[in-house]
Design a protein around this motif. Structure first.
Motif, PDB file in Angstrom:
ATOM      1  N   UNK A  33      -5.429   2.863  -9.181  1.00  0.00           N
ATOM      2  CA  UNK A  33      -6.057   1.799  -9.968  1.00  0.00           C
ATOM      3  C   UNK A  33      -7.527   1.651  -9.617  1.00  0.00           C
ATOM      4  N   UNK A  34      -7.837   1.713  -8.333  1.00  0.00           N
ATOM      5  CA  UNK A  34      -9.221   1.560  -7.897  1.00  0.00           C
ATOM      6  C   UNK A  34     -10.113   2.664  -8.439  1.00  0.00           C
ATOM      7  N   UNK A  35      -9.528   3.805  -8.741  1.00  0.00           N
ATOM      8  CA  UNK A  35     -10.296   4.920  -9.304  1.00  0.00           C
ATOM      9  C   UNK A  35     -10.389   4.851 -10.823  1.00  0.00           C
ATOM     10  N   UNK A  36      -9.833   3.789 -11.411  1.00  0.00           N
ATOM     11  CA  UNK A  36     -10.000   3.574 -12.846  1.00  0.00           C
ATOM     12  C   UNK A  36      -9.060   4.350 -13.734  1.00  0.00           C
ATOM     13  N   UNK A  37      -7.934   4.819 -13.193  1.00  0.00           N
ATOM     14  CA  UNK A  37      -7.023   5.648 -13.993  1.00  0.00           C
ATOM     15  C   UNK A  37      -6.007   4.845 -14.793  1.00  0.00           C
ATOM     16  N   UNK A  38      -5.909   3.550 -14.557  1.00  0.00           N
ATOM     17  CA  UNK A  38      -4.833   2.749 -15.135  1.00  0.00           C
ATOM     18  C   UNK A  38      -5.409   1.702 -16.086  1.00  0.00           C
ATOM     19  N   UNK A  39      -4.844   1.626 -17.313  1.00  0.00           N
ATOM     20  CA  UNK A  39      -5.278   0.617 -18.290  1.00  0.00           C
ATOM     21  C   UNK A  39      -4.402  -0.627 -18.243  1.00  0.00           C
ATOM     22  N   UNK A  40      -3.113  -0.468 -18.017  1.00  0.00           N
ATOM     23  CA  UNK A  40      -2.224  -1.612 -17.872  1.00  0.00           C
ATOM     24  C   UNK A  40      -1.097  -1.240 -16.921  1.00  0.00           C
ATOM     25  N   UNK A  41      -0.496  -2.274 -16.327  1.00  0.00           N
ATOM     26  CA  UNK A  41       0.579  -2.033 -15.364  1.00  0.00           C
ATOM     27  C   UNK A  41       1.504  -3.247 -15.376  1.00  0.00           C
ATOM     28  N   UNK A  70      14.026   0.364  -0.422  1.00  0.00           N
ATOM     29  CA  UNK A  70      13.569   1.435   0.468  1.00  0.00           C
ATOM     30  C   UNK A  70      12.096   1.153   0.725  1.00  0.00           C
ATOM     31  N   UNK A  71      11.839   0.363   1.780  1.00  0.00           N
ATOM     32  CA  UNK A  71      10.480  -0.114   2.007  1.00  0.00           C
ATOM     33  C   UNK A  71       9.520   1.015   2.383  1.00  0.00           C
ATOM     34  N   UNK A  72      10.027   2.059   2.998  1.00  0.00           N
ATOM     35  CA  UNK A  72       9.153   3.190   3.346  1.00  0.00           C
ATOM     36  C   UNK A  72       8.642   3.855   2.070  1.00  0.00           C
ATOM     37  N   UNK A  73       9.553   4.123   1.134  1.00  0.00           N
ATOM     38  CA  UNK A  73       9.143   4.696  -0.149  1.00  0.00           C
ATOM     39  C   UNK A  73       8.325   3.692  -0.946  1.00  0.00           C
ATOM     40  N   UNK A  74       8.744   2.428  -0.934  1.00  0.00           N
ATOM     41  CA  UNK A  74       8.021   1.405  -1.675  1.00  0.00           C
ATOM     42  C   UNK A  74       6.576   1.271  -1.223  1.00  0.00           C
ATOM     43  N   UNK A  75       6.365   1.322   0.081  1.00  0.00           N
ATOM     44  CA  UNK A  75       5.003   1.227   0.607  1.00  0.00           C
ATOM     45  C   UNK A  75       4.163   2.420   0.161  1.00  0.00           C
ATOM     46  N   UNK A  76       4.754   3.612   0.201  1.00  0.00           N
ATOM     47  CA  UNK A  76       4.025   4.812  -0.235  1.00  0.00           C
ATOM     48  C   UNK A  76       3.628   4.685  -1.708  1.00  0.00           C
ATOM     49  N   UNK A  77       4.562   4.192  -2.536  1.00  0.00           N
ATOM     50  CA  UNK A  77       4.292   4.043  -3.965  1.00  0.00           C
ATOM     51  C   UNK A  77       3.172   3.029  -4.199  1.00  0.00           C
ATOM     52  N   UNK A  78       3.263   1.888  -3.538  1.00  0.00           N
ATOM     53  CA  UNK A  78       2.289   0.820  -3.790  1.00  0.00           C
ATOM     54  C   UNK A  78       0.896   1.180  -3.293  1.00  0.00           C
ATOM     55  N   UNK A  79       0.805   1.847  -2.161  1.00  0.00           N
ATOM     56  CA  UNK A  79      -0.501   2.258  -1.659  1.00  0.00           C
ATOM     57  C   UNK A  79      -1.130   3.303  -2.585  1.00  0.00           C
ATOM     58  N   UNK A  80      -0.312   4.259  -3.038  1.00  0.00           N
ATOM     59  CA  UNK A  80      -0.825   5.291  -3.931  1.00  0.00           C
ATOM     60  C   UNK A  80      -1.261   4.704  -5.272  1.00  0.00           C
ATOM     61  N   UNK A  81      -0.463   3.772  -5.800  1.00  0.00           N
ATOM     62  CA  UNK A  81      -0.798   3.179  -7.087  1.00  0.00           C
ATOM     63  C   UNK A  81      -2.069   2.329  -6.980  1.00  0.00           C
ATOM     64  N   UNK A  82      -2.232   1.618  -5.867  1.00  0.00           N
ATOM     65  CA  UNK A  82      -3.457   0.835  -5.671  1.00  0.00           C
ATOM     66  C   UNK A  82      -4.692   1.729  -5.673  1.00  0.00           C
ATOM     67  N   UNK A  83      -4.604   2.865  -4.974  1.00  0.00           N
ATOM     68  CA  UNK A  83      -5.732   3.800  -4.944  1.00  0.00           C
ATOM     69  C   UNK A  83      -6.028   4.331  -6.343  1.00  0.00           C
ATOM     70  N   UNK A 110     -12.240  -5.437 -11.929  1.00  0.00           N
ATOM     71  CA  UNK A 110     -11.335  -4.286 -11.960  1.00  0.00           C
ATOM     72  C   UNK A 110      -9.866  -4.688 -11.996  1.00  0.00           C
ATOM     73  N   UNK A 111      -9.570  -5.942 -12.344  1.00  0.00           N
ATOM     74  CA  UNK A 111      -8.167  -6.351 -12.390  1.00  0.00           C
ATOM     75  C   UNK A 111      -7.447  -5.654 -13.540  1.00  0.00           C
ATOM     76  N   UNK A 112      -6.129  -5.597 -13.433  1.00  0.00           N
ATOM     77  CA  UNK A 112      -5.296  -4.932 -14.435  1.00  0.00           C
ATOM     78  C   UNK A 112      -4.327  -5.953 -15.013  1.00  0.00           C
ATOM     79  N   UNK A 113      -4.271  -6.062 -16.319  1.00  0.00           N
ATOM     80  CA  UNK A 113      -3.288  -6.935 -16.965  1.00  0.00           C
ATOM     81  C   UNK A 113      -2.109  -6.102 -17.445  1.00  0.00           C
ATOM     82  N   UNK A 114      -1.042  -6.773 -17.906  1.00  0.00           N
ATOM     83  CA  UNK A 114       0.206  -6.065 -18.210  1.00  0.00           C
ATOM     84  C   UNK A 114       0.331  -5.648 -19.676  1.00  0.00           C
ATOM     85  N   UNK A 115      -0.545  -6.071 -20.554  1.00  0.00           N
ATOM     86  CA  UNK A 115      -0.424  -5.770 -21.976  1.00  0.00           C
ATOM     87  C   UNK A 115      -0.958  -4.378 -22.298  1.00  0.00           C
ATOM     88  N   UNK A 116      -0.282  -3.688 -23.205  1.00  0.00           N
ATOM     89  CA  UNK A 116      -0.725  -2.360 -23.633  1.00  0.00           C
ATOM     90  C   UNK A 116      -2.102  -2.446 -24.300  1.00  0.00           C
TER      91      UNK A 116
END
Length: 505
Positions: A385-393, A370-383, A327-333
């Motif tokens: 990705x785990x649900x299969x919504x992201x093709x590249x990042x 802004x680590x508080x916002x950054x943490x919220x963003x990264x946790x949400x984006x990880x979730x 389930x890894x994500x690569x950066x290429x379109x």
């Protein structure tokens, strides 16, 4: 490493540390803090004859570990080491008198109370001071086309392709590499992180990434350190890693810390490491430093400084666990018609940026975290990705949005259409060049299939997110400015050429 892992799995030692700065002195001194220890220095294996006992005690020879081993486990442990032809030697024992005792050939050559060693006040204090520098803030004219500027930034040393050195190292050891340092259709796009399987019979993997922003240190070492942590964590998340299972390592490279200004900057950087890591919940598990990297010039040219000092620099490394490497994500379109989102907030933060550097400026508005916002963003984006919504990042770092978009495009051999008016930004951002080249932290470009648009937006609804464009079959990067007019229209070939040319193989 193999023998230590075997001993760990059999629970044969009770604690372990490596010999780094200070050699045996710091490793054994730290391990025996609450007990006491006697060390027989003549028993320490030596690489060379004629080393004094004081040199044995403080030598920083590499590839050495100190283990605390219950006596009942000693034979089993030594058999493991012998089976792999690894040298292992008993050099002392822990005691209960809370003293550090050093012996050499029957003589006592050192004695310290553990309380003094760990709690005693030093007699010498160094002065640390830091004053924020102020640089000229450029007043730049707006341009109608930033294509040439983007290509010049793509060719700057910190951004251009490092394939010439990456190819010199074997990143295929035992065939466990899953996500390699170079990615995309032709395996030459700049990946955010590397993923590998330590055990080839398992789908569990490790992801390793880095962050480093030395240009920011010219303005504020605190923000440099904070940004390096944020970048390393962004790279972990971009590859599919989880923030909650991530640890950090630091690598400081600094000037002479006997000088108050150098030490003041180091203190600020160390404080940022503490502050930001605490919020993100990512512990520092190791690290190293290289200090006093400066020297006096015996001869100098007119206008040249007396002393050459390296820039205050901090490399942050991050390591995390990926439960399933499939389930890894690569950066290429990946596919024409997919949607491109920018996650995170763009601010007018060009201080220390490569855009300013290209134009001969440093600036003052260094990117902040802004680590508080950054943490919220990264946790949400990880979730997400785990649900299969992201093709590249791909994370936004050196060069900002324009560079990240170009890299994703030429790595996947697919074009992009982007509208800067849709980028999530603060009210203070009103220029195309700021949106294109700001290096604000905690930002990602994310490719999402249209069928998953609603699910992606629902999962990311509490974060700053903008649908800024789409993937195209035409091999061009097309970006519209805030007024709707094109500000970049470049072929992928010309962008990739600019990126690869400076350090071409």
């Amino acid at each position: 490493v193999d023998t230590i892992l075997q001993a760990r799995d059999r629970d044969l030692y009770s604690s372990i540390t490596d010999c780094g700065g200070g050699g045996l002195s710091s490793a054994i001194g730290e391990m025996g803090e609450n007990l006491g220890v006697v060390v027989y220095l003549e028993k320490v294996p030596l690489k060379y004859q004629g080393i004094s006992y004081s040199e044995i005690w403080i030598s920083e020879a590499q590839e050495r570990m100190i283990l605390s081993v219950p006596s009942k486990n000693l034979d089993a442990l030594m058999n493991i080491f012998a089976g792999e032809n690894v040298e292992a030697t008993v050099i002392g024992e822990f005691t209960s008198d809370k003293k550090l005792i050093l012996k050499y050939q029957g003589y006592e050559v050192g004695e310290l109370e553990m309380e003094f060693l760990h709690q005693g006040l030093p007699k010498f204090f160094r002065k640390a001071e830091w004053r924020r520098p102020h640089y000229p803030e450029p007043k730049l004219k707006t341009a109608s086309d930033y294509g040439a500027t983007l290509k010049k930034i793509m060719g700057m040393w910190n951004i251009c392709s490092k394939e010439w050195i990456i190819r010199q190292y074997d990143h295929e050891v035992q065939g466990g590499s899953v996500l390699k340092p170079l990615q995309g259709i032709n395996n030459d796009g700049p990946g955010d992180a590397c993923v590998f399987r330590p055990g080839l019979d398992s789908t569990r993997g490790l992801v390793v990434a880095n962050g480093m922003n030395p240009k920011y240190g010219d303005i504020d070492p605190y923000q440099m350190a904070a940004s390096a942590i944020d970048e390393a964590l962004r790279n972990i998340v971009a590859a599919g890693g989880n923030l909650n299972q991530t640890a950090l390592l630091d690598n400081f490279c600094w000037g002479n810390t006997n000088k108050p200004d150098r030490l003041g900057g180091l203190v600020r950087a160390a404080k940022a490491c503490y502050d930001i890591a605490k919020i993100y919940g990512t512990p520092f598990i190791s690290g190293k430093d290289s200090l006093n990297n400066e020297y006096q010039l015996s001869k100098r040219k007119k206008g040249q400084p007396d002393t050459i000092v390296i820039p205050p620099s901090l490399l942050i490394s991050a390591i995390s666990v990926i439960p399933d490497v499939r389930n890894v994500i690569s950066m290429d379109l990946k596919e024409p018609g997919n949607l491109l989102y920018l996650v995170g907030l763009t601010r007018p933060e060009l201080g220390g940026s490569h855009y300013y550097s290209l134009l001969g400026y440093v600036g003052n508005n260094v990117p902040q975290v802004d680590a508080v916002l950054g943490k919220k963003i990264m946790l949400a984006l990880s979730e997400t990705m785990q649900k299969g919504c992201v093709r590249s990042c791909h994370d936004l770092s050196e060069g900002g949005l324009a560079v990240a978009a170009a890299e994703m495009a030429f790595a996947g051999l697919l074009g992009l259409k982007i509208d800067l008016s849709r980028v999530p930004k603060t009210d203070a951002v009103s220029r195309d060049d700021v949106i294109l080249f700001s290096e604000s932290n905690s930002r990602f470009l994310v490719e999402v299939p249209p069928a998953l648009q609603a699910e992606f937006e629902t999962l990311m609804k509490d974060c700053p997110v903008g649908l800024i464009g789409s993937v195209q079959s035409e091999k061009r990067l097309k970006i519209k400015g805030l007024n709707g007019q094109p500000v970049i229209n470049e072929t992928l070939g010309s962008l990739k050429e600019s990126w690869q040319k400076p350090l071409r193989l």
